[in-house]
Design an enzyme around this catalytic site. Structure first.
Site, PDB file in Angstrom:
ATOM      1  N   ASP A   1       0.843  -1.201   0.000  1.00 13.68           N
ATOM      2  CA  ASP A   1       0.000   0.000   0.000  1.00 13.68           C
ATOM      3  C   ASP A   1       0.876   1.247   0.000  1.00 13.68           C
ATOM      4  O   ASP A   1       1.735   1.405   0.878  1.00 13.68           O
ATOM      5  CB  ASP A   1      -0.903   0.029   1.232  1.00 13.68           C
ATOM      6  CG  ASP A   1      -2.031  -0.984   1.154  1.00 13.68           C
ATOM      7  OD1 ASP A   1      -2.156  -1.651   0.106  1.00 13.68           O
ATOM      8  OD2 ASP A   1      -2.786  -1.105   2.140  1.00 13.68           O
TER       9      ASP A   1
ATOM     10  N   LYS B   1      -6.612  -6.746   0.623  1.00 13.61           N
ATOM     11  CA  LYS B   1      -7.768  -7.196   1.383  1.00 13.61           C
ATOM     12  C   LYS B   1      -7.537  -8.583   1.981  1.00 13.61           C
ATOM     13  O   LYS B   1      -7.922  -8.852   3.125  1.00 13.61           O
ATOM     14  CB  LYS B   1      -9.016  -7.181   0.510  1.00 13.61           C
ATOM     15  CG  LYS B   1      -9.387  -5.798  -0.012  1.00 13.61           C
ATOM     16  CD  LYS B   1     -10.714  -5.772  -0.714  1.00 13.61           C
ATOM     17  CE  LYS B   1     -11.849  -5.868   0.261  1.00 13.61           C
ATOM     18  NZ  LYS B   1     -11.926  -4.734   1.196  1.00 13.61           N
TER      19      LYS B   1
ATOM     20  N   ALA C   1      -4.627 -10.064   2.809  1.00 14.09           N
ATOM     21  CA  ALA C   1      -3.651  -9.977   3.892  1.00 14.09           C
ATOM     22  C   ALA C   1      -4.264  -9.334   5.128  1.00 14.09           C
ATOM     23  O   ALA C   1      -4.087  -9.812   6.260  1.00 14.09           O
ATOM     24  CB  ALA C   1      -2.427  -9.188   3.435  1.00 14.09           C
ATOM     25  N   ASN C   2      -5.001  -8.248   4.937  1.00 13.50           N
ATOM     26  CA  ASN C   2      -5.631  -7.566   6.076  1.00 13.50           C
ATOM     27  C   ASN C   2      -6.608  -8.485   6.802  1.00 13.50           C
ATOM     28  O   ASN C   2      -6.658  -8.532   8.041  1.00 13.50           O
ATOM     29  CB  ASN C   2      -6.374  -6.323   5.599  1.00 13.50           C
ATOM     30  CG  ASN C   2      -5.457  -5.230   5.091  1.00 13.50           C
ATOM     31  OD1 ASN C   2      -4.258  -5.222   5.388  1.00 13.50           O
ATOM     32  ND2 ASN C   2      -5.997  -4.316   4.312  1.00 13.50           N
TER      33      ASN C   2
ATOM     34  N   THR D   1      -8.927   3.202   6.290  1.00 14.92           N
ATOM     35  CA  THR D   1      -8.376   2.148   5.437  1.00 14.92           C
ATOM     36  C   THR D   1      -8.350   0.819   6.185  1.00 14.92           C
ATOM     37  O   THR D   1      -7.838   0.729   7.295  1.00 14.92           O
ATOM     38  CB  THR D   1      -6.940   2.491   4.996  1.00 14.92           C
ATOM     39  OG1 THR D   1      -6.924   3.775   4.384  1.00 14.92           O
ATOM     40  CG2 THR D   1      -6.421   1.450   4.013  1.00 14.92           C
TER      41      THR D   1
ATOM     42  N   GLY E   1     -13.208  -2.348   6.611  1.00 14.89           N
ATOM     43  CA  GLY E   1     -14.028  -3.440   6.105  1.00 14.89           C
ATOM     44  C   GLY E   1     -13.313  -4.776   6.169  1.00 14.89           C
ATOM     45  O   GLY E   1     -13.926  -5.820   6.430  1.00 14.89           O
ATOM     46  N   ASP E   2     -12.004  -4.763   5.944  1.00 13.90           N
ATOM     47  CA  ASP E   2     -11.216  -5.991   6.031  1.00 13.90           C
ATOM     48  C   ASP E   2     -11.139  -6.486   7.476  1.00 13.90           C
ATOM     49  O   ASP E   2     -11.205  -7.699   7.736  1.00 13.90           O
ATOM     50  CB  ASP E   2      -9.801  -5.757   5.504  1.00 13.90           C
ATOM     51  CG  ASP E   2      -9.789  -5.314   4.053  1.00 13.90           C
ATOM     52  OD1 ASP E   2     -10.748  -5.636   3.327  1.00 13.90           O
ATOM     53  OD2 ASP E   2      -8.824  -4.645   3.654  1.00 13.90           O
TER      54      ASP E   2
ATOM     55  N   ASN F   1     -17.836  -5.760  14.347  1.00 16.56           N
ATOM     56  CA  ASN F   1     -18.165  -4.339  14.365  1.00 16.56           C
ATOM     57  C   ASN F   1     -17.284  -3.594  15.367  1.00 16.56           C
ATOM     58  O   ASN F   1     -16.766  -2.504  15.085  1.00 16.56           O
ATOM     59  CB  ASN F   1     -19.642  -4.175  14.731  1.00 16.56           C
ATOM     60  CG  ASN F   1     -20.193  -2.814  14.373  1.00 16.56           C
ATOM     61  OD1 ASN F   1     -19.917  -2.270  13.315  1.00 16.56           O
ATOM     62  ND2 ASN F   1     -20.994  -2.248  15.263  1.00 16.56           N
TER      63      ASN F   1
END
Length: 291
Positions: free
Chosen positions: A18, A45, A47-48, A249, A252-253, A277
């Protein structure tokens, strides 16, 4: 061997370098603005999500990286965070890149160059999963549709649970959506899957209910409004948690990976979504370099 012999989670997905530029505001079309900071971080995504899942239990990443310094550094970074990197293939010349701009309010815009990620072959996915024997397989859309389809196929033949984070939006094998348990998307991605315009589909609960007709179960993430879980036609809201965004950043992952990790250890979907969440809310308050 039967599914679950290996246990845990296998993430079939991307690994990127990134490249992050901070700036005071997003430039208008045709405009040049000065950035305020530059950094490079391990990302992607897949990896995260693997890092998030590994906080909860055994996790492997099935991915393709390059024979370059970025690929070497990604493998080392993930291994240090307890991700099994045995299945990270180093066959392509160049590791994927993501170009990210971040504004002071923590919002970001991302452009991905797939490179090595597009080299992950279906046969490699199947062979890796045969060796790992995971209880849960999670995937996204930063690898080819064929690689995602292979992950779905393996889950069907081995009675494993398939979790799909259908992000970024793009072509998907129909079976990937139908067999997702759950399908995880935000509101923009949900409308794309449902074939709706930006103004269509109603509120988050309505979108989630519509998604529930496409997948075995679904989770709609709605940012500051929390999330909505739908299964067997019933929609349950998951309340948002207070957070001061520093960098969104990877939020979501973090959600998807945490949810997959919770499911692999036997948690109920509603409990898994609530924990996911909370994990995402914590993440966005941490500067990228301190994660």
């Amino acid at each position: 061997m039967t599914v679950g012999d290996g246990g845990g989670v296998a993430v079939v997905g991307s690994a990127n370098l990134d490249i992050v530029v901070s700036l005071d505001r997003v430039p208008e079309r045709g405009e040049t603005v000065f950035g305020t900071a530059y950094n490079e971080y391990p990302g992607g995504k897949g990896a995260n999500q693997a890092i998030a899942a590994a906080r909860l239990g055994r996790t492997s990443l099935v991915a393709s990286v390059g024979r370059d310094a970025a690929g070497r550094d990604l493998v080392e970074y993930l291994a240090a965070r307890h991700v099994d990197t045995t299945w990270m293939l180093r066959e392509a010349p160049a590791t994927g890149r993501a170009f990210i701009t971040v504004t002071p309010d923590g919002e970001n815009a991302i452009t991905v160059l797939s490179l090595a990620n597009s080299e992950l072959e279906p046969a490699e996915v199947i062979e890796s999963l045969d060796r790992i024997r995971p209880r849960v397989v999670a995937s996204q859309q930063e690898v080819s549709p064929a690689a995602v389809a292979a992950a779905v196929q393996w889950c069907v033949h081995n009675s494993a649970r398939f979790v799909l984070n259908a992000s970024p939006t793009g072509p998907l094998p129909a079976a990937a959506v139908e067999l997702a348990d759950p399908l995880i998307v935000n509101e923009v991605e949900a409308r794309a899957i449902l074939g709706l315009d930006a103004s269509d589909g109603g509120d988050g609960a309505s979108l989630a209910r519509a998604l529930g007709g496409r997948a075995r179960s679904a989770v709609l993430t709605a940012g500051s409004r929390g999330a909505f879980v739908v299964r067997a036609g019933a929609v349950t809201p998951i309340g948002a948690l207070a957070a001061t965004p520093v960098d969104t950043t990877g939020a979501g992952d973090e959600f998807a990976g945490t949810l997959a990790g919770c499911l692999a250890r036997g948690d109920d979907l509603l409990d898994a979504a609530a924990m996911a969440n909370a994990a995402a809310a914590r993440l966005i308050g941490i500067p990228r370099g301190d994660r």
